[in-house]
Design a protein around this motif. Structure first.
Motif, PDB file in Angstrom:
ATOM      1  N   SER A  85       8.995   8.523  11.446  1.00 16.27           N
ATOM      2  CA  SER A  85       8.725   9.950  11.523  1.00 16.27           C
ATOM      3  C   SER A  85       8.694  10.561  10.126  1.00 16.27           C
ATOM      4  CB  SER A  85       9.777  10.646  12.392  1.00 16.27           C
ATOM      5  OG  SER A  85      11.069  10.426  11.869  1.00 16.27           O
ATOM      6  N   THR A  86       7.859  11.578   9.988  1.00 15.72           N
ATOM      7  CA  THR A  86       7.704  12.299   8.722  1.00 15.72           C
ATOM      8  C   THR A  86       7.699  13.797   9.016  1.00 15.72           C
ATOM      9  OG1 THR A  86       5.281  12.253   8.874  1.00 15.72           O
ATOM     10  CG2 THR A  86       6.348  10.439   7.671  1.00 15.72           C
ATOM     11  N   ASP A  87       7.666  14.593   7.979  1.00 12.17           N
ATOM     12  CA  ASP A  87       7.683  16.042   8.181  1.00 12.17           C
ATOM     13  C   ASP A  87       6.331  16.588   8.633  1.00 12.17           C
ATOM     14  OD1 ASP A  87       6.614  15.522   5.654  1.00 12.17           O
ATOM     15  OD2 ASP A  87       7.426  17.349   4.778  1.00 12.17           O
ATOM     16  N   ASN A  88       5.253  15.835   8.444  1.00 11.95           N
ATOM     17  CA  ASN A  88       3.938  16.245   8.933  1.00 11.95           C
ATOM     18  C   ASN A  88       2.966  15.075   8.796  1.00 11.95           C
ATOM     19  OD1 ASN A  88       2.733  16.382   6.179  1.00 11.95           O
ATOM     20  ND2 ASN A  88       4.108  18.136   5.956  1.00 11.95           N
TER      21      ASN A  88
ATOM     22  N   LYS B 211       6.336  21.114  13.940  1.00  6.52           N
ATOM     23  CA  LYS B 211       6.031  20.486  12.654  1.00  6.52           C
ATOM     24  C   LYS B 211       6.516  19.052  12.776  1.00  6.52           C
ATOM     25  CE  LYS B 211       6.676  21.497   7.694  1.00  6.52           C
ATOM     26  NZ  LYS B 211       5.633  20.828   7.135  1.00  6.52           N
ATOM     27  N   GLY B 212       5.819  18.170  12.136  1.00 11.84           N
ATOM     28  CA  GLY B 212       6.242  16.775  12.162  1.00 11.84           C
ATOM     29  C   GLY B 212       5.048  15.853  12.220  1.00 11.84           C
TER      30      GLY B 212
ATOM     31  N   MET C 289      11.379  13.811   8.861  1.00 13.92           N
ATOM     32  CA  MET C 289      11.491  14.733   9.985  1.00 13.92           C
ATOM     33  C   MET C 289      12.962  15.100  10.145  1.00 13.92           C
ATOM     34  SD  MET C 289      10.528  14.127  14.012  1.00 13.92           S
ATOM     35  CE  MET C 289       8.768  14.399  13.864  1.00 13.92           C
ATOM     36  N   THR C 290      13.246  16.368  10.392  1.00 13.00           N
ATOM     37  CA  THR C 290      14.632  16.776  10.565  1.00 13.00           C
ATOM     38  C   THR C 290      15.164  16.286  11.916  1.00 13.00           C
ATOM     39  OG1 THR C 290      14.126  18.879  11.647  1.00 13.00           O
ATOM     40  CG2 THR C 290      14.224  18.875   9.209  1.00 13.00           C
TER      41      THR C 290
ATOM     42  N   GLN D 181      13.927  18.504  14.760  1.00  6.94           N
ATOM     43  CA  GLN D 181      12.555  18.253  15.203  1.00  6.94           C
ATOM     44  C   GLN D 181      12.502  16.998  16.068  1.00  6.94           C
ATOM     45  OE1 GLN D 181      11.043  18.153  11.190  1.00  6.94           O
ATOM     46  NE2 GLN D 181       9.853  20.030  11.503  1.00  6.94           N
ATOM     47  N   ALA D 182      13.220  15.955  15.662  1.00  7.91           N
ATOM     48  CA  ALA D 182      13.242  14.719  16.441  1.00  7.91           C
ATOM     49  C   ALA D 182      13.847  14.959  17.816  1.00  7.91           C
ATOM     50  CB  ALA D 182      14.018  13.639  15.691  1.00  7.91           C
TER      51      ALA D 182
END
Length: 194
Positions: free
Chosen positions: A17-20, A108-109, A150-151, A154-155
Motif C-alpha cells: 500500500s502507498t499514499d496514492n 486517498k491511497g 498508506m496511513t 486509510q488501511a
C-alpha cells in the motif's frame, strides 16, 4: 491486513500500500530504473510526472484505453480505473488508486500488486523513507526512500469497505475524458510515437 486482503482479492502474491497511485507508479519507475516510457497522451497528468521524477523520458502514443494500460515497454500497469477479482497480470507491477472517485473509495491511497519478492521488499522500504520494520535508529538505511505509505486509518477504512465489496466490477468510465497532455506547456515537446 489490508495488503493481504487486496493481494488475495486481486490474485497477486504481494500487495504494497502507498499514499496514492501516483507514488505507486513512481516507486515502480524508480525500482525498474525506467528509461524511455510510452504512455497514452490522454491520461492523468501525474503519470508522466512520475516517470520524469524517476529520471525517465516520456513518449506519447495516441490511443484510447479502458481501465488499464501499460507503461511500455515496462511491466508497469496503471490500473487506477480497475478493481475486480483476479485482475492481477502475472509478472507485472500493477498500480491501483483508492481516490474517492475510484472503485474502493478510501479517499486517498494506492497499491502495488506484484509476484516479485525482491520488488515487494524494495517497495516496502521505498515507501517508508528506506526504513525496514524496525525503529529507524535501529535500522541501517540503504535506499533513498519516500514518505509514501498508506496511513493505518486509510488501511482500516479499506478493510471495512472490502467486507462487502463485490467480486466483479466493470472498469470505470473514461468520462470525463482526459485532456490531451500535450496541451500543457510541460509536455508540449514530448515525442509522439505511432
Amino acid at each position: 491486513m489490508f495488503e493481504e486482503t487486496m493481494a488475495d482479492y486481486c490474485g497477486s502474491k504481494y500487495a504494497v500500500s502507498t499514499d496514492n497511485c501516483t507514488d505507486a507508479l513512481l516507486l515502480c519507475c524508480e525500482y525498474l530504473k525506467v528509461d524511455e516510457v510510452t504512455i497514452p497522451s490522454k491520461t492523468y497528468l501525474s503519470v508522466p510526472q512520475s516517470i520524469m521524477h524517476a529520471g525517465g523520458t516520456v513518449k506519447f502514443k495516441d490511443y484510447l484505453w479502458s481501465g488499464i494500460y501499460q507503461l511500455e515497454p515496462y511491466p508497469i500497469w496503471d490500473a487506477a480505473k480497475r478493481l475486480t477479482s483476479n485482475m492481477y497480470i502475472p509478472g507485472s507491477y500493477m498500480c491501483l488508486s483508492f481516490h474517492i472517485k475510484k472503485h474502493l473509495k478510501i479517499g486517498k491511497g494506492g497499491l502495488i500488486l506484484t509476484d516479485d519478492k525482491d520488488a515487494y521488499d524494495w517497495f516496502k522500504k521505498g515507501r517508508y523513507e528506506g526504513r525496514g520494520e524496525v525503529m529507524y535508529h535501529q535500522d541501517n538505511i540503504q535506499i533513498n526512500g519516500w514518505n509514501a505509505y498508506m496511513t493505518p486509518e486509510q488501511a482500516a477504512r479499506g478493510l471495512m469497505l472490502m467486507q462487502n465489496y463485490p467480486e466483479n466490477n466493470d472498469d470505470l468510465p473514461e468520462k470525463p475524458y482526459y485532456r490531451d497532455l500535450r496541451e500543457f506547456d510541460l509536455f508540449k515537446n514530448i515525442e509522439v510515437v505511432k
